[in-house]
Design an enzyme around this catalytic site. Structure first.
Site, PDB file in Angstrom:
ATOM      1  N   ASP A  29      60.700  41.441  27.716  1.00  0.00           N
ATOM      2  CA  ASP A  29      60.218  40.181  28.273  1.00  0.00           C
ATOM      3  C   ASP A  29      61.042  39.007  27.763  1.00  0.00           C
ATOM      4  OD1 ASP A  29      58.314  41.516  29.658  1.00  0.00           O
ATOM      5  OD2 ASP A  29      56.601  40.836  28.469  1.00  0.00           O
ATOM      6  N   GLU A  31      64.184  38.948  26.869  1.00  0.00           N
ATOM      7  CA  GLU A  31      65.484  38.921  27.542  1.00  0.00           C
ATOM      8  C   GLU A  31      65.335  38.384  28.964  1.00  0.00           C
ATOM      9  OE1 GLU A  31      69.545  39.280  28.296  1.00  0.00           O
ATOM     10  OE2 GLU A  31      68.415  39.284  26.409  1.00  0.00           O
ATOM     11  N   LEU A  79      22.755  30.390  38.544  1.00  0.00           N
ATOM     12  CA  LEU A  79      21.607  31.013  39.201  1.00  0.00           C
ATOM     13  C   LEU A  79      20.464  31.203  38.217  1.00  0.00           C
ATOM     14  CD1 LEU A  79      23.325  33.817  41.326  1.00  0.00           C
ATOM     15  CD2 LEU A  79      22.451  31.624  42.142  1.00  0.00           C
ATOM     16  N   GLU A 107      22.965  41.355  46.858  1.00  0.00           N
ATOM     17  CA  GLU A 107      24.381  41.625  46.635  1.00  0.00           C
ATOM     18  C   GLU A 107      24.618  41.999  45.170  1.00  0.00           C
ATOM     19  OE1 GLU A 107      26.909  38.416  48.207  1.00  0.00           O
ATOM     20  OE2 GLU A 107      25.086  37.551  49.042  1.00  0.00           O
ATOM     21  N   LYS A 109      26.026  41.852  41.526  1.00  0.00           N
ATOM     22  CA  LYS A 109      26.471  40.759  40.652  1.00  0.00           C
ATOM     23  C   LYS A 109      27.678  41.265  39.858  1.00  0.00           C
ATOM     24  CE  LYS A 109      24.802  37.336  37.355  1.00  0.00           C
ATOM     25  NZ  LYS A 109      25.931  37.483  36.424  1.00  0.00           N
ATOM     26  N   ARG A 130      35.436  28.080  37.486  1.00  0.00           N
ATOM     27  CA  ARG A 130      34.167  27.380  37.638  1.00  0.00           C
ATOM     28  C   ARG A 130      34.021  26.256  36.626  1.00  0.00           C
ATOM     29  NH1 ARG A 130      29.194  27.074  35.396  1.00  0.00           N
ATOM     30  NH2 ARG A 130      27.451  26.723  36.814  1.00  0.00           N
TER      31      ARG A 130
END
Length: 652
Positions: A29, A31, A79, A107, A109, A130
């Site tokens: 990385d 180099e 929530l 749905e 989580k 967020r």
């Protein structure tokens, strides 16, 4: 130079192919970075020679210097949590009592990181975390390196998309194996790994770590009629949408779905920590609205947390900024949910008495909400001759008498001069959500207090360079930075100051709502609790708490001293104009606008005092309809709601 730029471009593209596609890099990385920086410098000097296939022009080749703050146009709410069937039933009863026709969409989580994607004319412009729901971090370059996020939509839409970024179990296993081989510390869990990845400054690492997403919300478009339709529309736009969901009007069906998912969750290729239950119909969501913290139309059922046994070695009692004295158990270390836990909250004295928790007990420990370690229960079979835990009667900080009010479960120190209470209050005042004074953390606060330099928040604004240099471990550069941060905080909008005062029940969002309404802190000296309770999202408890605080003579003196020090007491955000033509009206935009985009139209309506919502209901006062308006226009006509067009809006 042109030849060298071509050489570097070809070489770096070869290394990119090895790194990303073949997963077999032939250079280190360091180099790669050395060659990359050489190319950047050459391109900056000779911009006319930049090649189209240069890795500096491609996503995945950026070395970032940091992340800028990003203010969300639409807040991201948290929530309400549920941990039992009874809490889900209570949610169901509350919804069905007002809307018997309500359906639910359950749905998964996802245990990941909330992200917000902003598209303008169908092009991804911003990807943000967020954060606190209002302000996050702009991580756009990293977001662009998540393969399943579309960089361009099939339609030229102005829309904000929300969802979760996560790391699969397979990717998590791979990255930890690599870190182990390299002698690096392993990530505790996929969520931590995803969080660490999104905060990488080297976007090549982000690309390699194979994050993925599930999206579930769109904001700013003409709303679909249901959450299920929203998911379908997101899938049509090319977003990854989780297919594991259930639509039903019966909470019994929802509960069966939750139980089924919980029993098979380990078979999923990603981690989940619960199921989110939402009212499916968006029109009902609109009518239910939000509290200060969360939508009233959704609840997150959290799976029972992992549990482990540990022994209580001792108990610490600490004083918070409101005077509440909290017990914390020191434990024999245990591995819990991917981390080593050696301390756990005991909540309060009532909890200790109810569970009969004693020093030396073996207890069951879990992570409340998969975050905070807590003691769940005592393992009675392993108890020997432990005696009941002594409960303090004196404050551990100032030794004044503790009180236990009848309506409270906690012990409380009511001495306003208590050192711990003062220090915690100062820390809160300087915190990010409050006055955001970088460098004024617990260690510095303790030094300032011990030196007699600060006793209340006004003292912060009297500090000098000489004061700070008196403190052990504070160098001149650090002192100058702290003074600059203090000076900068004077210009904050007043809702940050109100929150920073630490008034009971007055959180960050309540502070903003109050200041949006009243404009400045001095006005709050004369408002009533009943007036405050009329603000949408507040209530009488918040109103009474605020009035009680500002009725004190000390509050008047505090504001006067802060004002004298140059601290801003006014709200700097946009306030609703009560004289504005549309003040207090609920307005819906629908159809295709010719001269304004959806964001511009929304902003103009809000400047005129309107509240812009996404669906038509009996509470809607006005619909602004463009061409090709569909079901919303039809519903507005059916309900007899006032309808105007784009030209009307432009002429206001």
């Amino acid at each position: 130079m042109k030849k060298r730029i071509r050489e570097l471009t070809d070489l770096l593209n070869q290394y990119r192919q090895e790194y990303y596609t073949n997963d077999a890099p032939s250079v280190s990385d360091s180099e790669y970075d050395k060659l990359y920086r050489e190319l950047v410098e050459l391109e900056q000097t000779y911009p006319a020679y930049i090649l189209k296939d240069s890795p500096t022009q491609l996503v995945g080749g950026t070395i970032l210097t940091g992340f800028q703050k990003y203010q969300h146009q639409y807040p991201l709410f948290s929530l309400q949590d549920a941990f039992s069937r009874e809490e889900l039933n209570a949610f169901d009863q509350r919804i069905k009592s007002a809307f018997p026709e309500a359906e639910y969409l359950a749905e998964l989580k996802i245990d990941g990181l909330s992200i917000s994607l902003v598209y303008e004319a169908g092009i991804l412009k911003v990807g943000a975390t967020r954060g606190d729901g209002t302000i996050g971090e702009n991580i756009t370059e990293n977001i662009k390196n998540i393969k399943d996020i579309p960089k361009r939509l099939s339609q030229a839409l102005d829309v904000t998309i929300r969802g979760e970024a996560y790391m699969s179990r397979k990717a998590f296993k791979t990255i930890n194996e690599e870190r182990q081989e390299n002698g690096e510390p392993e990530f505790a869990n996929p969520r931590n790994a995803a969080a660490g990845t999104l905060r990488q400054l080297d976007t090549r690492i982000v690309a390699k770590r194979q994050l993925a997403t599930f999206l579930y919300q769109e904001v700013g478009l003409e709303a679909a009629d249901s959450q299920q339709r929203t998911l379908e529309r997101l899938a049509d736009l090319g977003f990854s949408v989780n297919s594991h969901y259930l639509l039903s009007s019966s909470m019994n069906d929802i509960w069966d779905f939750i139980q089924s998912i919980e029993a098979t969750r380990e078979e999923l290729p990603y981690e989940i920590d619960g199921v989110v239950v939402k009212v499916n119909q968006l029109a009902i969501q609109e009518e239910l609205g939000f509290t200060v913290k969360a939508p009233r139309w959704a609840i997150a059922y959290k799976f029972p947390a992992e549990e482990k046994e540990a022994e209580i070695v001792s108990v610490d009692w600490t004083v918070g900024r409101t005077g509440v004295v909290t017990p914390t158990a020191n434990l024999t270390p245990v591995q819990l949910a991917g981390t080593t836990v050696s301390r756990a909250t005991l909540h309060n004295v009532d909890y200790i008495a109810e569970k009969d928790i004693r020093i030396g007990d073996t207890v069951v420990v879990y992570k409340a909400g998969d975050i905070i370690p807590a003691v769940l229960r005592v393992v009675e079979a392993k108890r020997s001759n432990q005696t009941p835990m002594p409960i303090p009667t004196a404050c551990p900080s100032c030794q004044s008498q503790l009180v236990h009010f009848e309506d409270e479960v906690a012990l409380r120190c009511i001495n306003p001069l208590c050192p711990s209470l003062i220090q915690r209050s100062l820390e809160h005042f300087a915190s990010r959500q409050a006055m955001n004074i970088a460098g004024l953390g617990p260690a510095v606060v303790e030094k300032l207090y011990s030196a007699g330099l600060v006793h209340d928040v006004t003292d912060i604004y009297r500090l000098s360079l000489e004061d700070l240099l008196m403190l052990d471990g504070i160098k001149e550069k650090s002192a100058e930075k702290l003074l600059a941060a203090i000076e900068q905080s004077k210009a904050n909008s007043a809702e940050k100051l109100l929150f920073g005062l630490g008034i009971r029940h007055i959180g960050a969002k309540a502070s903003r709502l109050i200041l949006e309404t009243y404009g400045d802190l001095e006005t709050l000296l004369s408002v009533t609790a009943e007036e405050l309770a009329q603000i949408d999202g507040l209530g009488l408890v918040i109103g009474q708490s605020l009035v009680q605080y500002f009725q004190q003579d000390q509050a008047t003196q505090l504001l006067a001293e802060l004002k004298s020090a140059g601290v801003n007491l006014a709200y700097l955000g946009q306030r609703p104009d009560r004289q504005a033509e549309l003040f207090g009206l609920t307005v819906v935009l629908t159809g295709k606008l010719e001269k304004l985009n959806r964001t511009q139209a929304k902003e103009k309506l809000e400047q005129l005092g309107a509240k812009v919502t996404g669906s038509v209901s009996k509470k809607t006062d006005l619909v602004v309809a463009g061409s090709e308006a569909g079901s919303k226009l039809a519903k507005a006509q059916q309900l007899g709601i006032r309808i105007e067009d784009e030209d009307w809006l432009l002429n206001l």
